[in-house]
Write a protein that holds these residues in place. Structure first.
Motif, PDB file in Angstrom:
ATOM      1  N   LEU A  64      -2.548   8.685  -2.954  1.00 10.57           N
ATOM      2  CA  LEU A  64      -3.483   9.800  -2.775  1.00 10.57           C
ATOM      3  C   LEU A  64      -4.885   9.359  -3.162  1.00 10.57           C
ATOM      4  N   ARG A  65      -5.778   9.340  -2.204  1.00  8.26           N
ATOM      5  CA  ARG A  65      -7.193   9.060  -2.498  1.00  8.26           C
ATOM      6  C   ARG A  65      -7.981  10.206  -1.885  1.00  8.26           C
ATOM      7  N   LEU A  66      -8.144  11.243  -2.701  1.00  8.89           N
ATOM      8  CA  LEU A  66      -8.587  12.520  -2.154  1.00  8.89           C
ATOM      9  C   LEU A  66     -10.098  12.677  -2.139  1.00  8.89           C
TER      10      LEU A  66
ATOM     11  N   GLY B 261      -5.316   4.737 -10.893  1.00  4.69           N
ATOM     12  CA  GLY B 261      -5.133   6.070 -10.321  1.00  4.69           C
ATOM     13  C   GLY B 261      -3.869   6.708 -10.858  1.00  4.69           C
ATOM     14  N   GLY B 262      -3.059   5.895 -11.510  1.00  7.88           N
ATOM     15  CA  GLY B 262      -1.904   6.426 -12.226  1.00  7.88           C
ATOM     16  C   GLY B 262      -0.845   7.016 -11.331  1.00  7.88           C
ATOM     17  N   VAL B 263       0.101   7.671 -11.992  1.00  6.43           N
ATOM     18  CA  VAL B 263       1.236   8.256 -11.290  1.00  6.43           C
ATOM     19  C   VAL B 263       0.790   9.491 -10.512  1.00  6.43           C
TER      20      VAL B 263
ATOM     21  N   ALA C 230      -8.192   6.172  -8.208  1.00  7.79           N
ATOM     22  CA  ALA C 230      -7.399   5.893  -7.007  1.00  7.79           C
ATOM     23  C   ALA C 230      -8.305   5.513  -5.849  1.00  7.79           C
ATOM     24  N   CYS C 231      -9.473   6.148  -5.773  1.00  4.90           N
ATOM     25  CA  CYS C 231     -10.391   5.857  -4.671  1.00  4.90           C
ATOM     26  C   CYS C 231     -10.921   4.427  -4.745  1.00  4.90           C
TER      27      CYS C 231
ATOM     28  N   ASN D 129       0.882  -1.160   0.000  1.00  5.01           N
ATOM     29  CA  ASN D 129       0.000   0.000   0.000  1.00  5.01           C
ATOM     30  C   ASN D 129       0.921   1.212   0.000  1.00  5.01           C
ATOM     31  N   HIS D 130       0.703   2.124  -0.921  1.00  2.00           N
ATOM     32  CA  HIS D 130       1.642   3.227  -1.087  1.00  2.00           C
ATOM     33  C   HIS D 130       1.219   4.412  -0.217  1.00  2.00           C
ATOM     34  N   ALA D 131       2.221   5.121   0.303  1.00  2.00           N
ATOM     35  CA  ALA D 131       1.927   6.219   1.227  1.00  2.00           C
ATOM     36  C   ALA D 131       3.063   7.223   1.190  1.00  2.00           C
ATOM     37  N   SER D 132       2.806   8.421   1.699  1.00  2.00           N
ATOM     38  CA  SER D 132       3.876   9.413   1.672  1.00  2.00           C
ATOM     39  C   SER D 132       4.902   9.134   2.764  1.00  2.00           C
TER      40      SER D 132
END
Lengths: 389, 163, 380, 156
Positions: free
Chosen positions: A181-183, A330-332, A173-174, A14-17
């Motif tokens: 980022l899932r804004l 959700g792409g780059v 992305a959501c 799971n990707h995160a900042s």
């Protein structure tokens, strides 16, 4: 002649900042184990491991060495590649050639980047030395800003079109539990009002910096059938580089430049009998560092007519229920662990062909997919994936 | 170094490293020649590809496009040109070579010089509204010779001119 | 395998302690020009370039951007492998055997003189437990040397002999950086760097580049009268921390070598191989590598050295070029080892020619205490 | 930042003496943090056991080097151990925390792997492989959650 190559397993974090809870090596391990579970293999079944990472982003020299245990490659062949943004694609090429050549039957390729450890923008700025190119210090952001400006001026696309691309990416992305980022953006206004980063790129027009890793297991067609009932053909790969900081590298106002994207897709399409890419390709995972670049890439890869890329977005052609869904992950724009970013493109394309993309599964049938990578001074790597038959 | 605990989150430790790494980058003879002309004479020099006849900016031993060796044929470039593409950084970025943040705003452009050679450089004009593609600019050099010797950085910026 | 992979030409710069007179691209092109001249090919004939360099040493993110123009990467295929140069040959071999490309240019460049070794190598250490200790590849190699000498009773004299022999071999190599007339006593009285490693046990700071053209066997016959074939190649990783591996043994090298031997059909390396080129940053490593490659048993490296079999004119001459100890940069060393084997097999090695050399072994290593090992067998 | 000019035949060459300065900050992660916090707060040394091959690692790590097993069981190891190998640096580098450190690989009692650290409080000529040593921790107020919270290992 060469062995055909299949993707038999994919795995990603799971990707995160920020990932305070793991070291770089531990983070990589999550993706490695996920890919093994997906393929139903044990680490000992994998004959060689190839990795990709941009070391200056984390400030770790030879990161593959430090993470050798977590990568499961102690006592195994392998090496690391580092080709800027395309690293995560170059590593797939290496694994692809290794299997294709007959030297190995099963290889794993792993892309990774843990960008909470350093300052990626500064590291990209260090892609020039003080000796030459200080006038080009704006890093990747500046280049894509110039490209956006040129695209706007030459095609008639507006900042709203870029915002539409950003909204599409966020919707996708959501639906993707791995995305960074899932804004939950609801209108173009939110993108338009996100503030300029580098004019005319707004904060939300540009990719984030993520921590994440992605692993793909490649095998010969013969092995693939025994390993899994869901293999996907990795049909072909094409890499096209060029020298640094050529004029018009990203967007050429003079109209005289040949883009790496053109050369790459022409070579790839020609070898694989693709004469009408818009019809013959069912889905694409493109490496779009900025929302503008996605529209530009539609045109570069002949998925849209010249100067018409933005219309695909306007008409919803590239959305989940469209005729040519693009970046259903959700792409780059949503997820960008640089060394893994292109690896994720191929992994996501494979999941779409398998029909395993969950909520983000495109509505149309996907038999043929295109995955692209972009890096360095506009380098391109392209992959063609097909349903296993 | 420990980062202070937030509610219910376990404490995490971080290890920091802040030592700058030193380098001695060489210009080599090709870029060196350009440096020398800029420093001594405030002139822009580039070498020419024997095949496509284009001026190589940066000066190099091989012409990337033609994939042939260039030899040692030099020409002076004009110092005026036209802005092809431009942008300006709004978000201040870290400069790893100076260990400080870049000036802000920092308009940056690709400039097509009057002989067709394209140079990337900074613009003097910082007012966003006055920037446009096609604007005419010319090089402004650092005045003192002792301040020069940094190649293209010997040009302070390109300033807007009428024609 | 459908076809064989051939080396059509190999070129090297002279190795030098400080090439501050050139940029990386200029340096690489010195080697590239040699292989283009020899084969009559142009950069346009190159289908794919595989380069090796390191961002940390070049002081530039995406270090291959330094050399895109000189490797002919304009709108063409290029990959950068961030390990020793010999691994680029591994990648090139796969590309050619897969049938995707035909002519591959392999290039490795390095200017050690322009960067700070201790800091860069420290940045390779695992960050939580090792990096703050300030370890680098010298101090970790010293830990390895001490353990190796302790476990197997290897003496400082035996290590010193390696240093002496390599520098003496270098006297016959016009490209070598530091040929020397030295004795074992000179080595043993040179300054201690980190016990038990002394100044003359270590390689000097070195700059240089190496280039090679590889093609399919079929194509090679049209390009050169003297192709040298890649008979076997493989590589292997070891564990990272010096505490988590048996420092006195180099298992990864054994695994890599056995894979390469199998591919090349080599059953008895001591009998089947005529010349060996190794990459050793410190003298003790040559003894370890000889064990790892199966030329002698574990712990017998010292005695093997004493037997004189690795001398020029011996059973299995090691490092006719003078090796890394006589000055070759990291990253370039393994590729340079292969380049030397090419010269030896072609009979073009001048005063250092090993008579009747038909099969050569080239070795490259990357990282702390030889953590990543690459072995290639070359033959006619 | 400075530059030096060198002249080679008729060519002028400039050499830039500069730097790359990008600060880095690495997460020790769940496992590493736990180990370092235990050293800082309790002077306790936490290793981990591999459930598959039973090997005990100190310092604790996530994945087994031998068998790729996923480690989950913390094990306290002794602050006493045996020197497996050592080296005395003769010159200091910018990366080192003290001048001319003596590095050693120490196998702590209860661990199957070596721990790389420094030796101190000992005459260099008296060091030998097989020597028994014990961790000397920094004073509580100086410990900050780092491997350097152990000052060095000294002879028992």
């Amino acid at each position: 002649m060469a062995n055909r190559v299949a993707i038999v397993g994919v795995g990603q974090t799971n990707h995160a900042s920020n990932r305070k809870d793991v070291t770089q090596a531990e983070m990589i391990n999550e993706a490695v184990r996920a890919a093994l579970i997906d393929a139903g293999l044990k680490m000992k079944d994998v004959e060689a491991v190839f990795t990709s990472n941009m070391e200056t982003f984390e400030g770790i020299y030879l990161p593959d060495h430090g993470a050798s245990a977590e990568l499961g490659m102690i006592g195994k062949p392998g090496f690391k590649v580092a080709t800027g943004g395309t690293s995560g694609a170059s590593v797939i090429c290496e694994g692809f050639y290794m299997v294709s050549s007959g030297m190995f039957d099963i290889t794993m390729v792993v892309g990774f980047e843990k960008q909470d450890s350093g300052d990626t923008t500064a590291a990209i700025t260090a892609a020039t030395t003080p000796v030459w190119g200080k006038g080009a210090v704006t890093g990747a952001i500046g280049e894509f800003a110039k490209q956006a400006l040129s695209y706007m001026n030459s095609t008639g696309a507006t900042e709203e079109h870029a915002s539409l691309v950003r909204l599409k990416a966020d919707r996708a992305a959501c639906r993707n539990p791995h995305a960074h980022l899932r804004l939950g953006l609801s209108s173009t206004d939110e993108v338009m009002n996100s503030g300029y980063l580098v004019w005319p790129l707004k904060m939300l027009d540009f990719c984030p910096q993520s921590c994440g890793a992605c692993a793909i297991i490649l095998a010969t067609g013969k092995k693939a059938k025994k390993i899994t009932n869901k293999p996907v053909w990795l049909v072909d790969a094409e890499t096209v580089h060029q020298e640094a900081f050529r004029a018009g590298t990203f967007g050429d106002p003079t109209g005289t430049e040949t883009y790496t994207q053109h050369v790459a897709c022409e070579n790839l399409y020609k070898r694989n009998g693709i004469t009408n890419p818009r019809k013959q390709i069912h889905l694409a995972e493109l490496y779009e560092p900025s929302s503008w670049e996605e529209m530009n890439l539609y045109e570069h890869f002949h998925l849209a007519e010249p100067n018409q890329g933005w219309k695909l977005v306007e008409e919803g052609v590239t959305d989940i229920d469209g005729e040519l869904p693009v970046n259903m992950s959700g792409g780059v724009l949503s997820t960008n662990p640089i060394g893994a970013t292109p690896t994720i493109r191929v992994a996501e394309a494979a999941l779409q062909i398998r029909g395993d993309a969950g909520d983000r599964q495109a509505h149309r049938d996907v038999d043929v997919a295109l995955a692209s990578a972009l890096g360095g001074p506009n380098w391109t790597v392209l992959f063609l994936l097909k349903r296993f038959t | 170094m420990a980062e202070k605990k937030k509610k219910s989150e376990p404490e995490y430790i971080f290890v920091e490293f802040n030592t700058p790494r030193k380098y001695r980058w060489s210009t080599g003879p090709y870029v060196g020649k350009m440096y020398h002309e800029a420093r001594m004479n405030k002139k822009l020099y580039a070498n020419q590809c024997p095949k496509c006849k284009k001026m190589l900016w940066e000066p190099q031993v091989v012409c990337g496009r033609c994939k042939v060796e260039t030899g040692w044929k030099w020409k002076e470039l004009p110092q005026r040109g036209t802005v092809m593409q431009y942008t300006f950084i709004v978000y201040p970025m870290w400069d790893p070579h100076y260990g400080e943040k870049f000036a802000n705003p920092l308009p940056n452009a690709m400039i097509e010089m009057d002989d067709g050679t394209v140079i990337r450089h900074f613009l003097e004009e910082t007012d966003e509204k006055k920037l446009k593609e096609g604007m005419r600019v010319e090089a402004v050099w650092k005045e003192n010779e002792e301040d020069r010797g940094e190649g293209t950085a010997d040009i302070k910026f390109f300033r807007t001119i009428d024609k | 395998m459908a076809d064989r992979v051939a080396i059509c030409s190999a070129g090297q710069t002279k190795y030098s302690p400080d090439r501050c007179d050139v940029r990386e691209g200029d340096l690489a092109y010195e080697a590239i020009r040699q292989v283009l001249d020899e084969t009559g090919l142009t950069l346009s004939d190159v289908d794919s370039a595989v380069t090796t360099s390191q961002d940390f040493w070049d002081g530039r993110t995406i270090s291959s951007m330094n050399i895109q123009a000189v490797v002919g990467a304009h709108l063409s295929h290029e990959d950068k492998v961030a390990e020793d140069g010999l691994n680029a040959v591994f990648a090139a071999t796969a590309q050619i055997l897969s049938g995707h490309v035909d002519v591959v240019l392999v290039v490795s460049h390095m200017k050690e003189s322009q960067a700070e070794k201790a800091l860069i190598e420290n940045a390779a250490m695992e960050a939580t437990y090792l990096r703050e200790l300030g370890l680098d590849f010298l101090s970790t190699a010293a830990l390895q040397a001490k353990r190796y000498m302790y476990k197997y009773g290897i003496t400082a004299e035996q290590c010193a002999k390696v240093a002496v022999q390599n520098r003496a071999n270098a006297k016959n190599n016009p490209l070598a950086q530091a040929p020397m007339d030295i004795t074992v006593e000179d080595v043993l009285s040179s300054k201690i760097l980190s016990t038990p490693i002394r100044a003359l046990d270590a390689k000097p700071v070195s700059d240089g580049a190496c280039a090679m053209i590889l093609t399919s066997g079929k194509r090679a016959k049209k390009i050169t009268k003297k192709p040298v074939y890649v008979m076997g190649i493989s590589n292997c990783y070891e564990a990272h921390s010096p505490g988590e591996r048996e420092l006195a043994d180099c298992n990864a090298l054994t695994i890599a070598a056995n894979k390469a031997y199998k591919m090349a059909g080599i059953k008895n390396p001591l009998k089947d191989i005529d010349v060996v080129e190794l990459s050793e940053e410190y003298s003790y490593q040559q003894l370890m590598w000889l064990e790892g490659l199966g030329f002698c048993g574990k712990g017998e490296g010292g005695a093997f050295m004493d037997s004189g079999r690795t001398k020029m004119g011996g059973k299995i001459p090691v490092n006719p070029s003078g090796g890394m100890l006589s000055g070759k940069p990291n990253q370039v060393s393994g590729l340079a080892a292969a380049a030397e084997c090419v010269l030896q097999i072609r009979g073009q090695a001048g005063d250092r020619q090993v008579k009747g050399a038909k099969v050569g072994l080239a070795h490259g290593m990357t990282g702390m205490c030889g953590q990543h090992q690459c072995v290639m067998i070359l033959g006619k | 930042m400075s530059q030096v000019t060198i002249k080679l035949e008729d060519k002028e060459i400039y050499v830039y003496e500069g730097q790359i300065y990008i600060p880095n900050k690495y997460a020790a992660g769940t496992i590493g943090s736990k180990v370092l916090i235990n050293i800082r707060d309790k002077k306790k040394l936490l290793g981990m056991r591999c459930p598959e091959c039973n090997k005990v690692y100190f310092p604790a790590r996530q994945t087994c080097v031998e068998c790729f097993g996923l480690l989950d069981e913390y094990v306290e190891v002794s602050d006493k151990g045996t020197v497996m190998t050592y080296t005395m640096c003769n010159e200091s580098t910018i990366a080192q925390p003290v001048d001319t450190p003596i590095y050693a690989v120490i196998q702590l009692d209860g661990a199957d792997t070596g721990f790389v650290h420094m030796l101190g409080g000992v005459e260099p000529e008296k060091i030998s492989i097989g020597m028994r040593v014990k961790a000397l921790f920094r004073e509580k107020e100086d410990r900050r959650g780092s491997v350097l919270d152990i000052r060095y290992f000294k002879p028992l």
